[in-house]
Design a protein around this motif. Structure first.
Motif, PDB file in Angstrom:
ATOM      1  N   ARG A 210       4.975  21.440  59.963  1.00 38.68           N
ATOM      2  CA  ARG A 210       5.011  20.333  60.929  1.00 38.68           C
ATOM      3  C   ARG A 210       6.417  20.207  61.495  1.00 38.68           C
ATOM      4  NH1 ARG A 210       2.139  15.793  62.376  1.00 38.68           N
ATOM      5  NH2 ARG A 210       3.359  13.953  62.956  1.00 38.68           N
ATOM      6  N   ALA A 211       6.526  20.227  62.799  1.00 35.46           N
ATOM      7  CA  ALA A 211       7.821  20.134  63.468  1.00 35.46           C
ATOM      8  C   ALA A 211       8.232  18.667  63.591  1.00 35.46           C
ATOM      9  CB  ALA A 211       7.747  20.771  64.855  1.00 35.46           C
ATOM     10  N   TYR A 212       9.430  18.358  63.133  1.00 35.35           N
ATOM     11  CA  TYR A 212       9.932  16.992  63.241  1.00 35.35           C
ATOM     12  C   TYR A 212      11.462  17.032  63.212  1.00 35.35           C
ATOM     13  CZ  TYR A 212      10.978  17.169  58.239  1.00 35.35           C
ATOM     14  OH  TYR A 212      11.505  17.507  57.023  1.00 35.35           O
ATOM     15  N   THR A 213      12.054  15.945  63.701  1.00 34.57           N
ATOM     16  CA  THR A 213      13.511  15.826  63.667  1.00 34.57           C
ATOM     17  C   THR A 213      13.892  14.772  62.643  1.00 34.57           C
ATOM     18  OG1 THR A 213      13.383  14.251  65.513  1.00 34.57           O
ATOM     19  CG2 THR A 213      13.881  16.537  66.053  1.00 34.57           C
ATOM     20  N   THR A 214      14.943  15.035  61.892  1.00 38.12           N
ATOM     21  CA  THR A 214      15.394  14.095  60.871  1.00 38.12           C
ATOM     22  C   THR A 214      16.155  12.940  61.519  1.00 38.12           C
ATOM     23  OG1 THR A 214      17.516  15.207  60.544  1.00 38.12           O
ATOM     24  CG2 THR A 214      15.633  16.011  59.249  1.00 38.12           C
TER      25      THR A 214
ATOM     26  N   VAL B  17      19.945  11.166  53.609  1.00 37.07           N
ATOM     27  CA  VAL B  17      19.668  12.364  54.408  1.00 37.07           C
ATOM     28  C   VAL B  17      20.754  13.397  54.209  1.00 37.07           C
ATOM     29  CG1 VAL B  17      19.439  13.247  56.755  1.00 37.07           C
ATOM     30  CG2 VAL B  17      18.348  11.097  56.133  1.00 37.07           C
ATOM     31  N   VAL B  18      21.995  12.909  54.168  1.00 40.83           N
ATOM     32  CA  VAL B  18      23.129  13.821  54.022  1.00 40.83           C
ATOM     33  C   VAL B  18      23.040  14.612  52.730  1.00 40.83           C
ATOM     34  CG1 VAL B  18      25.631  13.902  53.674  1.00 40.83           C
ATOM     35  CG2 VAL B  18      24.675  12.447  55.438  1.00 40.83           C
TER      36      VAL B  18
ATOM     37  N   LYS C  80       8.510   6.979  64.141  1.00 43.62           N
ATOM     38  CA  LYS C  80       9.926   6.773  63.844  1.00 43.62           C
ATOM     39  C   LYS C  80      10.823   7.171  65.017  1.00 43.62           C
ATOM     40  CE  LYS C  80       9.365   7.128  58.848  1.00 43.62           C
ATOM     41  NZ  LYS C  80       7.909   6.915  58.916  1.00 43.62           N
ATOM     42  N   THR C  81      10.452   8.240  65.726  1.00 47.19           N
ATOM     43  CA  THR C  81      11.252   8.673  66.872  1.00 47.19           C
ATOM     44  C   THR C  81      11.215   7.630  67.981  1.00 47.19           C
ATOM     45  OG1 THR C  81      10.884  11.014  66.372  1.00 47.19           O
ATOM     46  CG2 THR C  81      11.530  10.460  68.622  1.00 47.19           C
ATOM     47  N   PHE C  82      10.027   7.164  68.319  1.00 45.13           N
ATOM     48  CA  PHE C  82       9.887   6.155  69.356  1.00 45.13           C
ATOM     49  C   PHE C  82      10.601   4.873  68.945  1.00 45.13           C
ATOM     50  CE2 PHE C  82       7.482   2.617  71.290  1.00 45.13           C
ATOM     51  CZ  PHE C  82       7.622   2.938  72.624  1.00 45.13           C
TER      52      PHE C  82
ATOM     53  N   MET D 122      15.085  12.988  71.949  1.00 43.32           N
ATOM     54  CA  MET D 122      14.611  13.111  70.572  1.00 43.32           C
ATOM     55  C   MET D 122      13.241  13.767  70.515  1.00 43.32           C
ATOM     56  SD  MET D 122      15.752   9.400  69.042  1.00 43.32           S
ATOM     57  CE  MET D 122      17.447   8.824  69.158  1.00 43.32           C
ATOM     58  N   TYR D 123      12.349  13.335  71.390  1.00 43.39           N
ATOM     59  CA  TYR D 123      10.985  13.857  71.333  1.00 43.39           C
ATOM     60  C   TYR D 123      10.924  15.300  71.808  1.00 43.39           C
ATOM     61  CZ  TYR D 123       6.442  12.006  70.042  1.00 43.39           C
ATOM     62  OH  TYR D 123       5.303  11.704  69.349  1.00 43.39           O
TER      63      TYR D 123
END
Length: 433
Positions: free
Chosen positions: A413-417, A15-16, A165-167, A394-395
């Motif tokens: 699409r909105a998402y967090t890494t 990711v980095v 993945k967030t959950f 997170m959510y």
């Protein structure tokens, strides 16, 4: 543990490499140290003082049936994936779908499997072994049952990590036995949702499948799992007697709503849907998480429902672009009219100023539900607070991403890494102190 940490570290390192502001060798080193510290700290017992000692299965929703979903307060889709067969059953020798001589198993008629003599325990099917008391099993049969249970929970873990993945990251902060139980619940919910989503020629077969799914649910509560994944939930029901079948039944009702309804006139109508498909999850997991001293499950009920509604409202706003291709509009019709947004424009993906203003209103409403949910974190058992707080943070950050995407939820699409999720952990931990 060292292998797990190394795998997490490699994922974080990848990711980095994609982050323009963290390409220096020093920056990567700092991030790795921080990530290892967070992961090691959580594993070492940051979750709760007694978390490290919790390794076995636990022993022990308000059982009262409500006439309908509980409206906390009147307010002014699902992750997709591939590669996992959600309805795959185990072999006949494991599932008990057929007896050893090829005859139909009693489970299809709702009757428990016939008891076997102690000498036959080594050859018992998965369902039969589950039904017998562990003291009746030979050491070999007991070992087989434990192996099947471990495989079942591992399958539920894989489903959870793959589809949400967030959950899943939030559940990793639970003590192991509670994480396994939550994965079992999620896997059942995921499979329920997939019944509705899979392609089919007509809706008649869907109603029939949901009726069959309801019967399977009843069998799970009676200790008669149908397949390997059902086994984990049946074991969870056994280990948590306070777990109620009612929210599971209500979720199936929510799936029926997806058959008959693809528009919602008011927010009150949408709330009923949100309760059934997401608010119920809070009620399902409440007996697993437990409550703090001085609080009851009834005290924590409304915040749990609020969190489920908040999560589903977030899903709806994130998935507008996908849902429009299926001719589904979950945003209340009254809100579209209020802001002057037509269905035709939404289906076409027209991001007008009116649409942006309407979306801002929806985001603010979702955040209000997160605020209502926050009050319930302190009511939970100590080891459950960080996972729930982290999941909430997170959510809810997905709403921030929609804003950062300039309110374009049609094409972006909105998402967090994973990196961003890890960065939220220290703040979540501090909020639970």
């Amino acid at each position: 543990q060292s292998r797990t940490f190394a795998r997490q570290e490699r994922n974080l390192a990848s990711v980095v490499r994609g982050q323009s502001g963290m390409r220096s060798r020093q920056g990567r080193l700092v991030l790795r140290v921080l990530s290892w510290t967070l992961l090691a700290g959580v594993r070492a017992g940051w979750v709760a003082p007694g978390a490290r000692a919790a390794r076995g299965l636990p022993g022990a929703l308000v059982s009262q049936r409500a006439q309908g979903p509980l409206m906390v307060q009147k307010g002014g889709a699902s992750n997709k994936g591939s590669g996992i067969n959600m309805v795959q059953t185990v072999s006949n020798s494991e599932s008990g779908a057929a007896s050893r001589d090829g005859s139909q198993d009693d489970s299809t008629s709702g009757r428990p499997a016939a008891p076997a003599s102690r000498s036959d325990t080594d050859l018992l099917t998965c369902r039969e072994q589950f039904a017998l008391d562990s003291q009746q099993l030979s050491p070999a049969a007991l070992a087989r049952r434990e192996d099947l249970l471990n495989k079942s929970y591992d399958a539920c873990k894989e489903i959870t990590s793959h589809y949400s993945k967030t959950f899943f990251m939030g559940t990793r902060l639970f003590p192991p036995e509670k994480a396994r139980a939550v994965w079992a619940v999620y896997a059942w919910c995921r499979r329920t949702d997939d019944i509705v989503d899979k392609p089919r020629a007509d809706r008649t077969s869907l109603r029939t499948e949901l009726q069959q799914w309801q019967r399977r649910l009843t069998d799970i509560w009676a200790g008669r799992p149908y397949d390997m994944i059902d086994l984990a939930l049946a074991d969870t029901v056994k280990n948590y007697p306070a777990l109620s079948i009612i929210p599971f039944e209500d979720m199936i009702k929510g799936m029926v709503m997806d058959i008959d309804q693809n528009r919602f006139e008011t927010f009150e109508e949408l709330y009923v849907y949100c309760y059934r498909v997401a608010g119920t999850v809070g009620l399902m997991t409440m007996p697993i998480m437990g409550t703090a001293d001085g609080y009851t499950e009834e005290d924590a009920l409304e915040p749990a429902l609020a969190l489920g509604v908040a999560l589903q409202l977030t899903n709806i706003l994130r998935d507008v672009g996908e849902d429009r291709h299926r001719q589904r509009i979950y945003i209340p019709q009254e809100d579209l009219r209020r802001f002057g947004v037509t269905e035709q424009a939404l289906i076409k993906g027209v991001k007008s100023e009116a649409y942006v203003q309407m979306l801002k209103f929806q985001i603010e409403r979702a955040r209000e539900w997160y605020v209502r949910a926050e009050s319930g974190v302190a009511m939970l058992a100590p080891e459950a607070r960080l996972p729930v707080r982290a999941s909430l943070d997170m959510y809810s950050s997905i709403l921030d991403k929609i804003e950062l995407n300039n309110y374009d939820n049609f094409e972006k699409r909105a998402y967090t890494t994973k990196l961003e999720k890890l960065a939220l952990l220290p703040g979540a931990w501090l909020k639970t102190r």
